[in-house]
Design a protein around this motif. Structure first.
Motif, PDB file in Angstrom:
ATOM      1  N   PRO A   1       0.840  -1.198   0.000  1.00 25.01           N
ATOM      2  CA  PRO A   1       0.000   0.000   0.000  1.00 25.01           C
ATOM      3  C   PRO A   1       0.874   1.246   0.000  1.00 25.01           C
ATOM      4  CG  PRO A   1      -0.662  -1.558   1.736  1.00 25.01           C
ATOM      5  CD  PRO A   1       0.623  -2.042   1.179  1.00 25.01           C
ATOM      6  N   VAL A   2       0.414   2.265  -0.721  1.00 25.63           N
ATOM      7  CA  VAL A   2       1.204   3.485  -0.829  1.00 25.63           C
ATOM      8  C   VAL A   2       1.259   4.197   0.519  1.00 25.63           C
ATOM      9  CG1 VAL A   2       1.349   5.749  -1.925  1.00 25.63           C
ATOM     10  CG2 VAL A   2       0.669   3.743  -3.269  1.00 25.63           C
ATOM     11  N   LYS A   3       0.157   4.161   1.277  1.00 27.91           N
ATOM     12  CA  LYS A   3       0.075   4.933   2.516  1.00 27.91           C
ATOM     13  C   LYS A   3       0.433   4.074   3.731  1.00 27.91           C
ATOM     14  CE  LYS A   3      -3.057   7.897   5.153  1.00 27.91           C
ATOM     15  NZ  LYS A   3      -4.440   8.394   5.277  1.00 27.91           N
ATOM     16  N   ASP A   4       1.561   4.401   4.391  1.00 28.65           N
ATOM     17  CA  ASP A   4       1.979   3.790   5.658  1.00 28.65           C
ATOM     18  C   ASP A   4       1.819   2.272   5.696  1.00 28.65           C
ATOM     19  OD1 ASP A   4       2.556   6.331   6.634  1.00 28.65           O
ATOM     20  OD2 ASP A   4       0.488   6.615   7.329  1.00 28.65           O
ATOM     21  N   PRO A   5       2.534   1.531   4.860  1.00 27.70           N
ATOM     22  CA  PRO A   5       2.419   0.071   4.909  1.00 27.70           C
ATOM     23  C   PRO A   5       3.027  -0.471   6.209  1.00 27.70           C
ATOM     24  CG  PRO A   5       4.238   0.705   3.490  1.00 27.70           C
ATOM     25  CD  PRO A   5       3.542   1.977   3.883  1.00 27.70           C
ATOM     26  N   VAL A   6       2.461  -1.557   6.705  1.00 28.22           N
ATOM     27  CA  VAL A   6       3.035  -2.233   7.873  1.00 28.22           C
ATOM     28  C   VAL A   6       4.231  -3.042   7.398  1.00 28.22           C
ATOM     29  CG1 VAL A   6       2.672  -4.015   9.618  1.00 28.22           C
ATOM     30  CG2 VAL A   6       0.864  -2.353   9.135  1.00 28.22           C
ATOM     31  N   LYS A   7       5.378  -2.805   8.009  1.00 31.64           N
ATOM     32  CA  LYS A   7       6.582  -3.541   7.643  1.00 31.64           C
ATOM     33  C   LYS A   7       6.820  -4.628   8.678  1.00 31.64           C
ATOM     34  CE  LYS A   7      11.308  -2.721   6.045  1.00 31.64           C
ATOM     35  NZ  LYS A   7      12.330  -1.692   5.798  1.00 31.64           N
ATOM     36  N   TYR A   8       6.719  -5.901   8.244  1.00 29.82           N
ATOM     37  CA  TYR A   8       6.964  -7.009   9.163  1.00 29.82           C
ATOM     38  C   TYR A   8       8.442  -7.093   9.543  1.00 29.82           C
ATOM     39  CZ  TYR A   8       2.379  -8.648   7.474  1.00 29.82           C
ATOM     40  OH  TYR A   8       1.055  -8.756   7.147  1.00 29.82           O
ATOM     41  N   GLY A   9       9.310  -6.842   8.573  1.00 33.65           N
ATOM     42  CA  GLY A   9      10.743  -6.940   8.812  1.00 33.65           C
ATOM     43  C   GLY A   9      11.500  -7.071   7.510  1.00 33.65           C
TER      44      GLY A   9
ATOM     45  N   ASN B   1      -1.975  -9.057  11.912  1.00 33.89           N
ATOM     46  CA  ASN B   1      -2.350  -8.193  13.027  1.00 33.89           C
ATOM     47  C   ASN B   1      -1.264  -8.202  14.096  1.00 33.89           C
ATOM     48  OD1 ASN B   1      -5.044  -7.564  11.983  1.00 33.89           O
ATOM     49  ND2 ASN B   1      -5.505  -9.720  12.401  1.00 33.89           N
ATOM     50  N   PRO B   2      -1.192  -7.146  14.931  1.00 34.02           N
ATOM     51  CA  PRO B   2      -0.165  -7.082  15.972  1.00 34.02           C
ATOM     52  C   PRO B   2      -0.188  -8.345  16.834  1.00 34.02           C
ATOM     53  CG  PRO B   2      -1.325  -4.991  15.812  1.00 34.02           C
ATOM     54  CD  PRO B   2      -2.061  -5.966  14.934  1.00 34.02           C
ATOM     55  N   PRO B   3       0.980  -8.859  17.274  1.00 30.99           N
ATOM     56  CA  PRO B   3       2.316  -8.251  17.140  1.00 30.99           C
ATOM     57  C   PRO B   3       3.035  -8.601  15.839  1.00 30.99           C
ATOM     58  CG  PRO B   3       2.453 -10.210  18.503  1.00 30.99           C
ATOM     59  CD  PRO B   3       1.003 -10.068  18.133  1.00 30.99           C
ATOM     60  N   TYR B   4       2.331  -9.001  14.797  1.00 33.42           N
ATOM     61  CA  TYR B   4       2.906  -9.283  13.474  1.00 33.42           C
ATOM     62  C   TYR B   4       3.994 -10.373  13.534  1.00 33.42           C
ATOM     63  CZ  TYR B   4       0.739  -4.709  12.682  1.00 33.42           C
ATOM     64  OH  TYR B   4      -0.149  -3.665  12.637  1.00 33.42           O
ATOM     65  N   THR B   5       3.715 -11.429  14.275  1.00 29.92           N
ATOM     66  CA  THR B   5       4.693 -12.521  14.426  1.00 29.92           C
ATOM     67  C   THR B   5       4.999 -13.158  13.079  1.00 29.92           C
ATOM     68  OG1 THR B   5       3.840 -12.954  16.638  1.00 29.92           O
ATOM     69  CG2 THR B   5       5.167 -14.689  15.622  1.00 29.92           C
TER      70      THR B   5
ATOM     71  N   TRP C   1      17.394 -11.991   9.979  1.00 27.26           N
ATOM     72  CA  TRP C   1      16.059 -11.409  10.087  1.00 27.26           C
ATOM     73  C   TRP C   1      16.105 -10.215  11.028  1.00 27.26           C
ATOM     74  CZ3 TRP C   1      11.323 -10.978   8.195  1.00 27.26           C
ATOM     75  CH2 TRP C   1      10.278 -10.534   9.013  1.00 27.26           C
ATOM     76  N   ARG C   2      15.656  -9.054  10.547  1.00 30.22           N
ATOM     77  CA  ARG C   2      15.494  -7.880  11.395  1.00 30.22           C
ATOM     78  C   ARG C   2      14.017  -7.507  11.403  1.00 30.22           C
ATOM     79  NH1 ARG C   2      19.903  -5.004  13.152  1.00 30.22           N
ATOM     80  NH2 ARG C   2      18.324  -4.526  14.753  1.00 30.22           N
ATOM     81  N   THR C   3      13.438  -7.389  12.586  1.00 28.50           N
ATOM     82  CA  THR C   3      12.030  -7.007  12.683  1.00 28.50           C
ATOM     83  C   THR C   3      11.868  -5.535  12.315  1.00 28.50           C
ATOM     84  OG1 THR C   3      12.268  -6.382  15.013  1.00 28.50           O
ATOM     85  CG2 THR C   3      11.661  -8.678  14.550  1.00 28.50           C
TER      86      THR C   3
END
Length: 429
Positions: free
Chosen positions: A12-20, A147-151, A253-255
């Motif tokens: 998504p262009v607007k504020d995507p959630v980055k898992y890591g 969804n959080p905590p995005y495990t 892996w970096r969160t």
């Protein structure tokens, strides 16, 4: 559905959630030929616009090839466990609205999101396509909770273009006490979860991850026929700093949260400028030394600092200290993939490898934002003290059952202790 390529439509262009991010150790910021498409040195995992995860649903026990064809023609993701010529267990997977799936492997087919090839281990210019690869075409998959905590959890093997994972008759597989089938890939997917990364890092134990995401002790050899003991209470959930070894390449892996605390390329550039502003000098040539800017830090420059690795004294490139009695030797190493010359330091008379210094340009492998005061031995990559000591004390899988520490910037095997404190000569004026 197949795991699609991660392109503009997935983020998504607007504020995507980055898992890591997954970062391949040994490339110092980018592949030698440049990062292109799905073949690159690091891969960012973002929440997809539409979930593409899958979860186990129906189990079929098949006794004829016709039965197998009927199940696979349904178009579902599935894992096939061939028990004998006449019996196959097929576990069908259904869509999971709560997870995103990302697949990693050597294949360039569309189900693979992140194409990974063998790391050459500090030998610049070596073509990895010449030697047969030990990385699986569909090596592993990472499943992230939307969804959080995005495990993020890792599983051995990835689904191919037919949406199938196939464990043949000779593959290591078994039925668990609860009745579900599981197995291992040929060369295995190994994981190490550190404790307290990055502030107070302590190495964990290397484990093997099964196709269904369970955690086991290592086999006797990398591709041995018998699985290790179940690691009770351990999880396939990735932590900040977890290492994933694919038998040919090791991924860090970096969160998303961990990356916010990690140094940035801009910070590393500021450290470089600060180091150069101190005007370090060559004690022999009395010339001012300077580390090249980060994008150009892969080729030797005239004012490049060099170091005597035995003592840590930093000089410019010069011919002083060559032995007239023929005792000058060469040994492997060097950030540019060349050999390291054994020379005598003119300041302290210690004899050892004499190599150019290279700044470590991959921010994700740093455990702090400290000044670049230490060089890794024997390659000469420069980073903070804590970063150098962490990687020198972190053994990575090597061969069928061995382990060794390597430089995270070029994958050159490190000596013992693997680092040296750099001693710069300040300007005379």
């Amino acid at each position: 559905m197949n795991s699609p390529k991660q392109d503009e439509d997935d983020v998504p262009v607007k504020d995507p959630v980055k898992y890591g991010e997954l970062v391949i150790l040994g490339y110092n910021g980018s592949l030698p030929s440049g990062d292109r498409g799905r073949r690159k040195s690091r891969f960012a995992l973002y929440r997809r616009t539409k979930a593409n995860g899958v979860k186990p649903s129906t189990v079929h026990i098949l006794n004829t090839p016709q039965d197998s064809k009927a199940v696979h023609s349904r178009g579902q993701h599935s894992i096939s466990f061939t028990l004998s010529r006449n019996q196959t267990v097929v576990v069908e997977y259904c869509h999971d609205n709560d997870t995103d799936m990302f697949q990693i492997g050597r294949s360039t087919e569309s189900p693979i999101d992140f194409v990974v090839t063998d790391t050459t281990g500090g030998k610049e210019g070596e073509d990895p396509s010449v030697a047969p690869s030990t990385i699986s075409r569909f090596a592993c998959r990472v499943v992230c909770e939307r969804n959080p905590p995005y495990t993020a959890r890792i599983y051995a093997a990835g689904f191919d273009s037919s949406k199938n994972i196939f464990l043949g008759e000779k593959a290591t597989k078994w039925k668990n006490p609860d009745g579900h089938m599981d197995g291992l890939t040929t060369n295995g997917v190994l994981v190490m979860h550190p404790e307290g990364f990055p502030e107070d890092s302590r190495q964990g134990f290397w484990r093997e991850i099964s196709v269904c995401g369970d955690v086991y002790a290592l086999r006797e050899t990398r591709s041995g026929p018998s699985r290790g003991k179940l690691a009770e209470g351990e999880s396939s959930a990735l932590r900040d700093g977890s290492l994933v070894d694919l038998c040919g390449a090791t991924l860090l892996w970096r969160t998303g949260e961990g990356l916010l605390r990690a140094p940035t390329l801009r910070h590393l550039e500021a450290l470089r400028q600060e180091l150069n502003a101190a005007r370090p000098q060559c004690p022999v040539g009395l010339s001012t030394l300077a580390f090249p800017s980060l994008p150009r830090s892969h080729s030797l420059e005239e004012r490049q600092p060099w170091v005597y690795l035995t003592c840590g004294h930093v000089h410019g490139r010069h011919e002083w200290g060559q032995r007239s009695d023929g005792r000058e030797e060469r040994e492997g190493g060097g950030g540019g993939g060349g050999s390291a010359v054994r020379r005598e330091c003119p300041l302290c008379r210690s004899v050892g490898p004499y190599v150019p210094l290279w700044l470590g340009c991959e921010p994700a492998v740093y455990v702090d934002a400290g000044a670049p005061t230490h060089g890794l031995v024997p390659c000469g990559h420069v980073c903070s003290e804590r970063t150098a000591k962490y990687w020198a004390q972190t053994p990575l899988p090597h061969g069928t059952h061995a382990f060794r520490s390597v430089c995270p910037f070029c994958s050159t095997p490190l000596s013992t202790p693997g680092w040296t404190r750099l001693i710069f000569q300040g300007p005379i004026d």
